[in-house]
Design a protein around this motif. Structure first.
Motif, PDB file in Angstrom:
ATOM      1  N   GLU A 155       1.013  -1.111  -0.025  1.00 61.59           N
ATOM      2  CA  GLU A 155       0.154   0.308  -0.070  1.00 61.59           C
ATOM      3  C   GLU A 155       0.823   1.333   0.112  1.00 61.59           C
ATOM      4  O   GLU A 155       1.051   2.297   0.836  1.00 61.59           O
ATOM      5  CB  GLU A 155      -1.241  -0.039   1.326  1.00 61.59           C
ATOM      6  N   ALA A 156       1.787   0.959  -0.746  1.00 60.00           N
ATOM      7  CA  ALA A 156       3.042   2.382  -1.366  1.00 60.00           C
ATOM      8  C   ALA A 156       2.274   3.707  -1.413  1.00 60.00           C
ATOM      9  O   ALA A 156       2.825   4.935  -0.727  1.00 60.00           O
ATOM     10  CB  ALA A 156       3.817   2.358  -1.941  1.00 60.00           C
ATOM     11  N   ASP A 157       0.842   3.702  -1.649  1.00 57.49           N
ATOM     12  CA  ASP A 157       0.314   5.158  -2.134  1.00 57.49           C
ATOM     13  C   ASP A 157      -0.648   5.902  -0.891  1.00 57.49           C
ATOM     14  O   ASP A 157      -0.255   7.354  -0.527  1.00 57.49           O
ATOM     15  CB  ASP A 157      -0.454   4.947  -3.134  1.00 57.49           C
ATOM     16  N   ARG A 158      -0.914   4.726   0.253  1.00 60.42           N
ATOM     17  CA  ARG A 158      -1.168   4.944   1.141  1.00 60.42           C
ATOM     18  C   ARG A 158       0.161   5.526   2.158  1.00 60.42           C
ATOM     19  O   ARG A 158      -0.853   6.261   2.602  1.00 60.42           O
ATOM     20  CB  ARG A 158      -1.683   3.729   1.705  1.00 60.42           C
ATOM     21  N   MET A 159       0.881   5.335   1.983  1.00 58.93           N
ATOM     22  CA  MET A 159       1.663   5.327   3.059  1.00 58.93           C
ATOM     23  C   MET A 159       2.644   6.879   2.377  1.00 58.93           C
ATOM     24  O   MET A 159       2.572   7.251   3.662  1.00 58.93           O
ATOM     25  CB  MET A 159       3.091   4.752   1.947  1.00 58.93           C
ATOM     26  N   LEU A 160       2.310   7.225   1.426  1.00 62.06           N
ATOM     27  CA  LEU A 160       2.819   8.571   1.125  1.00 62.06           C
ATOM     28  C   LEU A 160       1.303   9.640   1.569  1.00 62.06           C
ATOM     29  O   LEU A 160       2.371  10.370   1.984  1.00 62.06           O
ATOM     30  CB  LEU A 160       2.917   9.187  -0.748  1.00 62.06           C
ATOM     31  N   ASP A 161       0.866   9.184   1.530  1.00 59.55           N
ATOM     32  CA  ASP A 161      -0.709   9.880   2.001  1.00 59.55           C
ATOM     33  C   ASP A 161      -0.579  10.026   3.751  1.00 59.55           C
ATOM     34  O   ASP A 161      -0.953  10.888   4.081  1.00 59.55           O
ATOM     35  CB  ASP A 161      -2.272   9.364   1.130  1.00 59.55           C
ATOM     36  N   MET A 162      -0.208   9.388   3.996  1.00 61.33           N
ATOM     37  CA  MET A 162       0.061   9.673   5.383  1.00 61.33           C
ATOM     38  C   MET A 162       1.262  10.211   6.283  1.00 61.33           C
ATOM     39  O   MET A 162       1.550  10.326   7.254  1.00 61.33           O
ATOM     40  CB  MET A 162      -0.178   7.837   6.264  1.00 61.33           C
ATOM     41  N   GLY A 163       1.879  10.150   5.092  1.00 59.55           N
ATOM     42  CA  GLY A 163       3.396  11.309   5.537  1.00 59.55           C
ATOM     43  C   GLY A 163       4.416  10.470   5.662  1.00 59.55           C
ATOM     44  O   GLY A 163       5.126  10.530   6.826  1.00 59.55           O
ATOM     45  N   PHE A 164       4.624   9.231   5.383  1.00 60.53           N
ATOM     46  CA  PHE A 164       5.457   8.408   5.931  1.00 60.53           C
ATOM     47  C   PHE A 164       7.599   7.843   5.141  1.00 60.53           C
ATOM     48  O   PHE A 164       7.498   7.464   5.083  1.00 60.53           O
ATOM     49  CB  PHE A 164       5.234   6.594   6.282  1.00 60.53           C
ATOM     50  N   LEU A 165       7.268   9.418   3.973  1.00 57.70           N
ATOM     51  CA  LEU A 165       7.567   9.232   2.997  1.00 57.70           C
ATOM     52  C   LEU A 165       9.448   9.008   3.957  1.00 57.70           C
ATOM     53  O   LEU A 165      10.518   8.367   3.825  1.00 57.70           O
ATOM     54  CB  LEU A 165       8.191  10.513   2.599  1.00 57.70           C
ATOM     55  N   ARG A 166       9.591   9.859   5.017  1.00 61.01           N
ATOM     56  CA  ARG A 166      10.667   9.793   5.517  1.00 61.01           C
ATOM     57  C   ARG A 166      11.329   9.094   6.373  1.00 61.01           C
ATOM     58  O   ARG A 166      12.482   8.576   6.773  1.00 61.01           O
ATOM     59  CB  ARG A 166      10.909  10.938   6.966  1.00 61.01           C
ATOM     60  N   ASP A 167      10.073   7.874   7.098  1.00 59.86           N
ATOM     61  CA  ASP A 167      10.027   6.602   8.219  1.00 59.86           C
ATOM     62  C   ASP A 167      10.928   5.706   6.788  1.00 59.86           C
ATOM     63  O   ASP A 167      11.839   4.596   7.590  1.00 59.86           O
ATOM     64  CB  ASP A 167       9.216   6.316   8.528  1.00 59.86           C
ATOM     65  N   ILE A 168      10.059   5.580   5.348  1.00 58.16           N
ATOM     66  CA  ILE A 168      10.556   3.978   4.627  1.00 58.16           C
ATOM     67  C   ILE A 168      11.848   4.950   4.286  1.00 58.16           C
ATOM     68  O   ILE A 168      12.837   3.989   4.388  1.00 58.16           O
ATOM     69  CB  ILE A 168       9.213   5.024   3.648  1.00 58.16           C
ATOM     70  N   GLU A 169      12.440   6.399   4.111  1.00 61.66           N
ATOM     71  CA  GLU A 169      13.713   6.488   3.816  1.00 61.66           C
ATOM     72  C   GLU A 169      14.432   5.694   4.823  1.00 61.66           C
ATOM     73  O   GLU A 169      15.583   5.601   4.197  1.00 61.66           O
ATOM     74  CB  GLU A 169      14.230   7.858   3.677  1.00 61.66           C
ATOM     75  N   ARG A 170      13.930   6.150   6.476  1.00 61.23           N
ATOM     76  CA  ARG A 170      15.187   5.602   7.387  1.00 61.23           C
ATOM     77  C   ARG A 170      15.264   4.656   7.402  1.00 61.23           C
ATOM     78  O   ARG A 170      16.125   3.754   7.949  1.00 61.23           O
ATOM     79  CB  ARG A 170      14.576   6.408   8.627  1.00 61.23           C
ATOM     80  N   VAL A 171      13.975   3.684   7.246  1.00 59.24           N
ATOM     81  CA  VAL A 171      13.813   2.246   7.148  1.00 59.24           C
ATOM     82  C   VAL A 171      14.802   1.746   5.500  1.00 59.24           C
ATOM     83  O   VAL A 171      15.799   0.857   6.280  1.00 59.24           O
ATOM     84  CB  VAL A 171      12.669   1.529   6.647  1.00 59.24           C
ATOM     85  N   MET A 172      15.090   2.644   4.840  1.00 61.91           N
ATOM     86  CA  MET A 172      15.660   2.225   4.258  1.00 61.91           C
ATOM     87  C   MET A 172      17.122   1.588   4.058  1.00 61.91           C
ATOM     88  O   MET A 172      18.514   0.684   3.839  1.00 61.91           O
ATOM     89  CB  MET A 172      15.791   2.258   2.447  1.00 61.91           C
ATOM     90  N   LYS A 173      17.695   2.832   5.032  1.00 59.46           N
ATOM     91  CA  LYS A 173      19.160   3.639   5.450  1.00 59.46           C
ATOM     92  C   LYS A 173      19.489   1.998   6.294  1.00 59.46           C
ATOM     93  O   LYS A 173      21.048   1.952   6.941  1.00 59.46           O
ATOM     94  CB  LYS A 173      19.229   4.517   5.687  1.00 59.46           C
ATOM     95  N   LEU A 174      18.123   1.258   7.163  1.00 60.47           N
ATOM     96  CA  LEU A 174      18.601   0.551   8.002  1.00 60.47           C
ATOM     97  C   LEU A 174      19.357  -1.029   7.485  1.00 60.47           C
ATOM     98  O   LEU A 174      19.412  -1.762   8.663  1.00 60.47           O
ATOM     99  CB  LEU A 174      17.733   0.366   9.077  1.00 60.47           C
TER     100      LEU A 174
END
Length: 429
Positions: A155-174
């Motif tokens: 549900e990537a589109d809802r992730m963006l709608d909910m403002g989770f972009l920065r959190d996704i970026e943080r997860v990617m770095k881990l």
């Protein structure tokens, strides 16, 4: 095509058979082969098309065919935007891995973290998580995703709608750079494609249906109605139609609570589900809705994402969404698994532009009806509701309203507070 022809292992085929599935859905036919090949995948699929199995089945096949050491580091991470979706995906992982030596777990906010931490300490192969709780536990050094081999963003589109972009970026770095990435979304917007470019490596793109089309089994209808008469109309439709299971969408949490109270007062069992509700309350409401003790569930878009309700006959848009794509997702809750469904929208004058945008998106005109006694107000303004405004059916206004017209302005500070509060609540998922 059969599940056997897709190349899945015998234990998975046994689990699939136990669930009563015989043939793969279109999204499963298209997504499973490239995932099994180890390719990154960008997939678009409407709600109810079986997309969860589209990534869980090949993911479990890979993990079982390539066993690792007994320590069981987290090898697969499935990230979801809401608690309900996380629980639903975890249930699928658990069911499909019944005959495999695979351990899975789910973590999300709104509940005590201790049981989740205890499960993680025993070793987990597949972790289903919401961003907030995942990063919280990682910051406490209670989990590590540095050995993840497969990452799924659901549900990537809802992730963006909910403002989770920065959190996704943080997860990617881990996570390690070398891994397989799978991204599933209801839509392929510009923002989604931009995010895909930053996550996926030479992905295979698959679509179960043309983007933003509506399910053919769903009967759509619009009731033109005065804003002050919406509550009376929906109560009449549910009562006289003897509807037993109805999912109703409102634009705000407060609107959901208000409508729920009015339905209950009218003798219709109803429950609200939204971001301000505790996880226990949300779980109880959903259980009641599924077993029939709750006749109507009133939900916001964010809370409803991930709800899995088989054979749901009626979806009602008490208010149209200001984002046209959300309409497609909302009505996709009905008409599942080959069953027919009804999607009704109560449209007041100030939602006229929303309706036009929706019809443009889906490429068809929706049948319009006017119920006697609930006619639209010919003098009402057609000025659209601005995002963040808390205007609900029934004629109630915010405390600081200064305008008598239905399209009047609202106090800006209150609107900003409402928007900020909504963002804080969204991130609690």
């Amino acid at each position: 095509m059969s599940f056997q022809s897709l190349g899945l292992s015998e234990p998975l085929l046994k689990a699939i058979s136990k669930k009563g599935y015989e043939t793969p859905s279109p999204i499963q036919e298209k997504a499973i082969p490239p995932v099994l090949e180890g390719r990154d995948v960008l997939a678009s699929a409407q709600t109810g098309t079986g997309k969860t199995a589209g990534f869980t089945l090949p993911l479990l096949h890979y993990l079982s065919e390539n066993p690792k050491e007994k320590f069981r580091p987290i090898r697969a991470l499935i990230l979801t935007p809401t608690r309900e979706l996380a629980a639903q995906v975890y249930e699928s992982v658990r069911d499909y891995s019944e005959f495999l030596n695979i351990k899975s777990a789910v973590i999300f906010g709104g509940v005590n973290q201790k049981p989740q931490v205890a499960t993680l300490r025993r070793g987990v192969d597949v972790l289903v998580a919401t961003p907030g709780r995942l990063l919280d536990l990682q910051n406490q050094n209670l989990l590590s995703i540095k050995r993840v081999e497969v990452f799924v963003l659901d549900e990537a589109d809802r992730m963006l709608d909910m403002g989770f972009l920065r959190d996704i970026e943080r997860v990617m770095k881990l996570m390690p750079d070398k891994r397989q990435n799978l991204m599933f979304s209801a839509t392929f917007s510009k923002d989604i494609r931009k995010l895909a470019n930053s996550i996926l490596n030479n992905p295979v793109q698959v679509e179960a249906t043309p983007e933003n089309t509506t399910v053919e089994a769903i009967s759509q209808r619009v009731y033109r109605v005065a804003k002050t008469k919406k509550t009376g109309l929906i109560i009449k439709l549910i009562s006289e139609g003897n509807w037993k299971q109805v999912l109703v969408f409102t634009r705000t949490k407060h609107g959901a609570n208000r409508l729920t109270k009015k339905m209950t007062a009218a003798g219709i069992s109803a429950a609200a589900i939204h971001g301000n509700k505790s996880q226990g309350a949300r779980t109880k409401a959903l259980a009641g809705f599924k077993n029939g003790s709750v006749r109507v569930m009133v939900a916001t878009d964010i809370a409803a994402r991930g709800l899995d309700i088989p054979l749901l006959p009626h979806v009602v848009n008490f208010e149209l969404p200001n984002i046209s794509e959300d309409y497609v997702h909302r009505i996709g809750r009905t008409g599942r698994a080959g069953a027919n469904g009804q999607a009704l929208s109560l449209v007041s004058a100030d939602e006229t532009s929303y309706l036009k945008n929706i019809e443009k998106l889906i490429g068809e005109r929706i049948e319009v009806e006017i119920m006697e006694g609930f006619e639209p107000d010919p003098n009402a303004s057609t000025e659209p509701i601005k995002p963040g405004q808390n205007r609900q059916g029934g004629g109630q206004r915010t405390r600081n309203s200064k305008s008598k017209s239905s399209g009047g302005n609202r106090n800006n500070s209150n609107r900003n507070k409402s928007s900020n509060s909504r963002r804080r609540n969204d991130r609690r998922h």
